[in-house]
Design a protein around this motif. Structure first.
Motif, PDB file in Angstrom:
ATOM      1  N   LYS A   1       5.319   7.026  -0.031  1.00 17.25           N
ATOM      2  CA  LYS A   1       6.139   5.814  -0.072  1.00 17.25           C
ATOM      3  C   LYS A   1       5.260   4.601  -0.312  1.00 17.25           C
ATOM      4  O   LYS A   1       4.146   4.518   0.196  1.00 17.25           O
ATOM      5  N   LEU A   2       5.785   3.661  -1.060  1.00 16.48           N
ATOM      6  CA  LEU A   2       5.118   2.389  -1.267  1.00 16.48           C
ATOM      7  C   LEU A   2       5.646   1.436  -0.207  1.00 16.48           C
ATOM      8  O   LEU A   2       6.854   1.240  -0.086  1.00 16.48           O
TER       9      LEU A   2
ATOM     10  N   LYS B   1       9.627   5.125  -3.598  1.00 15.97           N
ATOM     11  CA  LYS B   1       8.899   6.381  -3.461  1.00 15.97           C
ATOM     12  C   LYS B   1       7.898   6.502  -4.599  1.00 15.97           C
ATOM     13  O   LYS B   1       8.245   6.285  -5.754  1.00 15.97           O
ATOM     14  N   THR B   2       6.669   6.849  -4.256  1.00 14.32           N
ATOM     15  CA  THR B   2       5.638   7.085  -5.257  1.00 14.32           C
ATOM     16  C   THR B   2       4.493   7.862  -4.631  1.00 14.32           C
ATOM     17  O   THR B   2       4.129   7.621  -3.488  1.00 14.32           O
ATOM     18  N   ASP B   3       3.981   8.817  -5.369  1.00 12.70           N
ATOM     19  CA  ASP B   3       2.808   9.558  -4.919  1.00 12.70           C
ATOM     20  C   ASP B   3       1.535   8.922  -5.458  1.00 12.70           C
ATOM     21  O   ASP B   3       0.449   9.213  -4.980  1.00 12.70           O
TER      22      ASP B   3
ATOM     23  N   THR C   1       1.864   3.347 -10.784  1.00 11.77           N
ATOM     24  CA  THR C   1       2.661   4.148  -9.857  1.00 11.77           C
ATOM     25  C   THR C   1       3.259   5.325 -10.622  1.00 11.77           C
ATOM     26  O   THR C   1       3.041   5.472 -11.819  1.00 11.77           O
ATOM     27  N   ASP C   2       4.039   6.145  -9.927  1.00 19.25           N
ATOM     28  CA  ASP C   2       4.751   7.250 -10.577  1.00 19.25           C
ATOM     29  C   ASP C   2       5.681   6.743 -11.668  1.00 19.25           C
ATOM     30  O   ASP C   2       5.956   7.441 -12.638  1.00 19.25           O
TER      31      ASP C   2
ATOM     32  N   PHE D   1      -0.418   5.345  -6.338  1.00 21.59           N
ATOM     33  CA  PHE D   1      -0.529   3.892  -6.232  1.00 21.59           C
ATOM     34  C   PHE D   1      -1.986   3.543  -6.443  1.00 21.59           C
ATOM     35  O   PHE D   1      -2.837   3.817  -5.603  1.00 21.59           O
TER      36      PHE D   1
ATOM     37  N   TYR E   1       0.846  -1.192   0.000  1.00 20.99           N
ATOM     38  CA  TYR E   1       0.000   0.000   0.000  1.00 20.99           C
ATOM     39  C   TYR E   1       0.883   1.244   0.000  1.00 20.99           C
ATOM     40  O   TYR E   1       2.086   1.169   0.244  1.00 20.99           O
ATOM     41  N   GLN E   2       0.265   2.386  -0.277  1.00 21.16           N
ATOM     42  CA  GLN E   2       0.999   3.642  -0.350  1.00 21.16           C
ATOM     43  C   GLN E   2       0.609   4.527   0.813  1.00 21.16           C
ATOM     44  O   GLN E   2      -0.563   4.631   1.162  1.00 21.16           O
ATOM     45  N   GLN E   3       1.605   5.152   1.434  1.00 17.45           N
ATOM     46  CA  GLN E   3       1.331   6.087   2.512  1.00 17.45           C
ATOM     47  C   GLN E   3       2.475   7.087   2.608  1.00 17.45           C
ATOM     48  O   GLN E   3       3.659   6.699   2.613  1.00 17.45           O
TER      49      GLN E   3
END
Length: 146
Positions: A89-90, A111-113, A129-130, A115, A84-86
């Protein structure tokens, strides 16, 4: 004597210019390779998890307080890898299936904004993802088409 020093100075300046130019080209090439490697690593992670958990009903997608959660369960042990993304960060969380998420003890995958997971078909998922997107199809439960 002066002309000899001038020619040597020109060679030295030319050498320094070529060294700086070459270093800039090399730095740019390395940055492109690192970006490409990060992108492939993040996206291939999902394919690898799907292959490892490719059994009937092992891969699930659900909503939690963190948003979308993609779960790869080990049916035999009862544990699952939950992604999951928070906070940009993934995260990867390994715990008992159905237990609450624990972002504090989760491992950062990248790292991703963005997801987002879309279930495209009965056994096909698309992860966005990014870094891009990747689709994987589970084989478990599919009838043999020989």
């Amino acid at each position: 004597m002066f002309s000899t020093l001038a020619v040597e100075g020109m060679f030295l300046l030319g050498f320094l210019f070529l060294a700086m130019f070459g270093a800039g080209i090399y730095r740019g090439t390395v940055e492109v390779q690192e970006d490409n490697g990060r992108s492939r690593l993040l996206l291939s992670y999902f394919s690898t998890c799907a292959k490892n958990a490719d059994t009937e009903d092992a891969v699930t997608l659900y909503e939690d307080t963190a948003g979308q959660v993609l779960s790869f369960a080990d049916i035999e042990s009862g544990y699952a890898v939950r992604v999951y993304q928070q906070g940009g960060k993934l995260l990867e969380d390994y715990a008992l299936s159905g237990s609450p998420l624990a972002p504090g003890s989760a491992t950062v995958i990248g790292k991703t904004d963005i997801f987002r997971v879309d279930k495209v078909g009965k056994r096909t998922f698309r992860v966005i993802t990014d870094e891009g997107n990747v689709a994987f199809t589970l084989r478990a439960g599919a009838e043999y088409e020989g």
